[in-house]
Write an enzyme that holds these catalytic residues in place. Structure first.
Site, PDB file in Angstrom:
ATOM      1  N   CYS A 121      45.476  -7.291  38.787  1.00  0.00           N
ATOM      2  CA  CYS A 121      44.825  -8.592  39.058  1.00  0.00           C
ATOM      3  C   CYS A 121      44.905  -8.997  40.532  1.00  0.00           C
ATOM      4  O   CYS A 121      44.209  -9.920  40.957  1.00  0.00           O
ATOM      5  CB  CYS A 121      45.419  -9.681  38.175  1.00  0.00           C
ATOM      6  SG  CYS A 121      45.307  -9.302  36.427  1.00  0.00           S
ATOM      7  N   HIS A 254      43.505 -16.377  41.509  1.00  0.00           N
ATOM      8  CA  HIS A 254      43.251 -15.505  40.358  1.00  0.00           C
ATOM      9  C   HIS A 254      43.183 -16.396  39.120  1.00  0.00           C
ATOM     10  O   HIS A 254      44.033 -17.270  38.921  1.00  0.00           O
ATOM     11  CB  HIS A 254      44.384 -14.484  40.244  1.00  0.00           C
ATOM     12  CG  HIS A 254      44.346 -13.706  38.970  1.00  0.00           C
ATOM     13  ND1 HIS A 254      43.188 -13.142  38.489  1.00  0.00           N
ATOM     14  CD2 HIS A 254      45.323 -13.407  38.067  1.00  0.00           C
ATOM     15  CE1 HIS A 254      43.450 -12.530  37.352  1.00  0.00           C
ATOM     16  NE2 HIS A 254      44.731 -12.675  37.076  1.00  0.00           N
ATOM     17  N   ASN A 284      40.471 -14.298  31.837  1.00  0.00           N
ATOM     18  CA  ASN A 284      41.080 -13.543  32.933  1.00  0.00           C
ATOM     19  C   ASN A 284      40.319 -12.221  33.087  1.00  0.00           C
ATOM     20  O   ASN A 284      40.401 -11.361  32.215  1.00  0.00           O
ATOM     21  CB  ASN A 284      42.558 -13.306  32.606  1.00  0.00           C
ATOM     22  CG  ASN A 284      43.301 -12.537  33.684  1.00  0.00           C
ATOM     23  OD1 ASN A 284      42.691 -11.936  34.560  1.00  0.00           O
ATOM     24  ND2 ASN A 284      44.610 -12.542  33.603  1.00  0.00           N
TER      25      ASN A 284
HETATM   26  O1  UT7 Z   1      46.562 -11.605  35.123  1.00  0.00           O
HETATM   27  C1  UT7 Z   1      47.925 -11.378  35.165  1.00  0.00           C
HETATM   28  C2  UT7 Z   1      48.633 -12.611  35.120  1.00  0.00           C
HETATM   29  N1  UT7 Z   1      48.888 -13.007  33.746  1.00  0.00           N
HETATM   30  C3  UT7 Z   1      49.257 -14.244  33.547  1.00  0.00           C
HETATM   31  O2  UT7 Z   1      49.283 -15.015  34.462  1.00  0.00           O
HETATM   32  C4  UT7 Z   1      49.711 -14.656  32.153  1.00  0.00           C
HETATM   33  C5  UT7 Z   1      50.930 -15.525  32.289  1.00  0.00           C
HETATM   34  N2  UT7 Z   1      51.391 -16.069  31.017  1.00  0.00           N
HETATM   35  C6  UT7 Z   1      50.712 -17.017  30.361  1.00  0.00           C
HETATM   36  O3  UT7 Z   1      49.638 -17.407  30.752  1.00  0.00           O
HETATM   37  C7  UT7 Z   1      51.347 -17.624  29.142  1.00  0.00           C
HETATM   38  O4  UT7 Z   1      52.695 -17.207  29.047  1.00  0.00           O
HETATM   39  C8  UT7 Z   1      50.608 -17.286  27.818  1.00  0.00           C
HETATM   40  C9  UT7 Z   1      49.280 -17.991  27.780  1.00  0.00           C
HETATM   41  C10 UT7 Z   1      50.419 -15.786  27.694  1.00  0.00           C
HETATM   42  C11 UT7 Z   1      51.415 -17.776  26.605  1.00  0.00           C
HETATM   43  O5  UT7 Z   1      51.666 -19.171  26.721  1.00  0.00           O
HETATM   44  P1  UT7 Z   1      53.124 -19.757  26.467  1.00  0.00           P
HETATM   45  O6  UT7 Z   1      53.034 -21.198  26.621  1.00  0.00           O
HETATM   46  O7  UT7 Z   1      54.072 -18.983  27.365  1.00  0.00           O
HETATM   47  O8  UT7 Z   1      53.337 -19.405  24.948  1.00  0.00           O
HETATM   48  P2  UT7 Z   1      54.524 -18.565  24.255  1.00  0.00           P
HETATM   49  O9  UT7 Z   1      54.396 -17.126  24.583  1.00  0.00           O
HETATM   50  O10 UT7 Z   1      55.810 -19.269  24.537  1.00  0.00           O
HETATM   51  O11 UT7 Z   1      54.188 -18.746  22.735  1.00  0.00           O
HETATM   52  C12 UT7 Z   1      54.330 -20.024  22.077  1.00  0.00           C
HETATM   53  C13 UT7 Z   1      53.991 -19.853  20.611  1.00  0.00           C
HETATM   54  C14 UT7 Z   1      54.708 -18.696  19.949  1.00  0.00           C
HETATM   55  O12 UT7 Z   1      55.034 -19.085  18.626  1.00  0.00           O
HETATM   56  P3  UT7 Z   1      56.564 -19.520  18.263  1.00  0.00           P
HETATM   57  O13 UT7 Z   1      57.400 -18.320  18.607  1.00  0.00           O
HETATM   58  O14 UT7 Z   1      56.842 -20.703  19.148  1.00  0.00           O
HETATM   59  O15 UT7 Z   1      56.484 -19.843  16.823  1.00  0.00           O
HETATM   60  C15 UT7 Z   1      53.665 -17.620  19.891  1.00  0.00           C
HETATM   61  O16 UT7 Z   1      53.858 -16.711  18.823  1.00  0.00           O
HETATM   62  O17 UT7 Z   1      52.587 -19.586  20.465  1.00  0.00           O
HETATM   63  C16 UT7 Z   1      52.415 -18.444  19.644  1.00  0.00           C
HETATM   64  N3  UT7 Z   1      51.185 -17.757  20.039  1.00  0.00           N
HETATM   65  C17 UT7 Z   1      49.961 -18.075  19.581  1.00  0.00           C
HETATM   66  N4  UT7 Z   1      49.557 -18.983  18.682  1.00  0.00           N
HETATM   67  C18 UT7 Z   1      48.251 -19.066  18.436  1.00  0.00           C
HETATM   68  C19 UT7 Z   1      51.051 -16.761  20.969  1.00  0.00           C
HETATM   69  N5  UT7 Z   1      49.745 -16.424  21.089  1.00  0.00           N
HETATM   70  C20 UT7 Z   1      49.059 -17.214  20.241  1.00  0.00           C
HETATM   71  C21 UT7 Z   1      47.705 -17.345  19.921  1.00  0.00           C
HETATM   72  N6  UT7 Z   1      47.342 -18.278  19.013  1.00  0.00           N
HETATM   73  N7  UT7 Z   1      46.742 -16.584  20.501  1.00  0.00           N
END
Ligand code: UT7
Length: 327
Positions: A121, A254, A284
């Protein structure tokens, strides 16, 4: 090296495949696999509302060549004027030859150097920085710098934590030699110890797929690291150019997550309306995201000639970098 020789963006272009996939479309598709997601979750956590997916027979070069033609047209240049092509991509058409040489042929030109840049990226800021160096040393006069991706090909649609985040697209700029700057400074970084937090751990070997050629990401680890390094590299590039954050007219980051983009702006004390945002419509698109966002902002008259732009990328590797420029 001539200290009065600089590089300047003279045209931008982009291309998005026709198929637009909304969060609701994706939620319905994932439900058939027994996975639950929702428009609310995706919008709240990322800002993404839709992304575009390329038709199965289209590769990065098909998207990239259209973006390149639009950029050439905007710059008032012909393919024959181009003397350097750099394509930032992690989803090349083939193992080799490079997507850059494939685009070169599709443009109907030959002879000039053409190569791919692999920094995921951060690829576009890496490519822009390298093209700037080559122009300033006299190795090139008119470069096509392209970011082109078909990330839909490397997504694991059984992993809801990653497949909702990415899309396909391409963006391009024409970068030309100039007696006026242009690109004011650029800074690039990498740290390979973070390999495993964002990777596609597969390859081809002996005619077989070895490993798993699908994207894996520890989202929270990437998020935390991204917020820190983007702030650091922004300050570094401003210092190198002898400018301050108050001089920035537009942050063109980005496009991965609206929360990271707003966090970066906040740290620089930039108001949110000074951030170019296309992540809601494109998702993205990895190396394509910055030139895609830039072209959209230029074409709708949001970003104008003479304004100061901070371009910032971060991604797998871990890699990160920034380019400060006067448009
Ligand atoms: O291009 C390279 C750069 N990449 C990035 O910049 C990505 C950086 N990371 C992020 O943008 C975020 O960490 C994410 C968008 C990937 C995830 O957001 P988050 O606020 O960190 O969520 P999380 O991983 O803490 O997940 C929270 C909850 C989890 O459930 P529990 O364990 O709290 O019950 C996940 O299982 O959300 C759940 N979850 C979803 N729920 C519905 C994860 N993905 C999904 C989904 N739909 N698609």
């Amino acid at each position: 090296m001539d200290p009065q020789r600089f590089s300047r963006i003279t045209g931008t272009g982009s291309y998005l495949p026709a198929r637009r996939v909304t969060n609701a479309d994706l939620a319905a598709e994932l439900a058939t696999r027994g996975l639950e997601t929702s428009d609310e979750w995706i919008v709240e956590r990322t800002g993404i509302r839709a992304r575009h997916f390329a038709a199965p027979e289209k590769g990065s070069s098909d998207l990239g060549v259209i973006a390149a033609r639009h950029a050439l047209e905007a710059a008032g240049r012909l393919p024959e004027d181009v003397d350097l092509i750099i394509v930032a991509t992690s989803t090349p058409d083939m193992v080799f030859p490079s997507t850059a040489t494939i685009i070169q042929r599709k443009l109907g030109i030959a002879g000039c150097p053409a190569f791919d840049m692999q920094a995921v990226c951060s690829g576009f800021v890496y490519a822009l920085s390298v093209a700037d160096s080559m122009i300033r040393t006299g190795a090139a006069n008119c470069a096509l710098v392209i970011g082109a991706e078909v990330f839909s090909r490397i997504l694991d649609f059984n992993d809801r934590t990653t497949c909702v985040l990415f899309g396909d697209g391409a963006g391009a700029v024409v970068l030309e030699s100039s007696t006026e700057p242009g690109i004011l400074a650029s800074k690039l970084h990498a740290d390979g110890k973070y390999r495993d937090i964002l990777c596609v751990p597969g390859t081809v070997s002996g005619g077989q797929i070895s490993g798993v050629p699908l994207l894996k990401m520890d989202g929270q680890a990437v998020f935390k690291l991204a917020v820190g390094v983007l702030d650091e590299v922004a300050r570094e590039v401003l210092e190198a150019a002898g400018r301050s954050a108050a001089d920035i007219d537009w942050l063109v980051p980005h496009q991965a997550n609206i929360r990271i983009m707003q966090g970066t702006a906040r740290k620089l004390r930039l108001p949110p309306e000074r951030v170019v945002v296309t992540v809601h419509e494109h998702g993205n698109t990895s190396a394509a995201s910055i030139p895609l966002a830039l072209d959209h902002a230029v074409r709708k008259g949001q970003v104008k000639k003479g304004e100061t732009l901070l371009l910032e990328g971060v991604g797998g590797g871990f890699t990160w970098g920034a380019v400060l420029l006067d448009l």
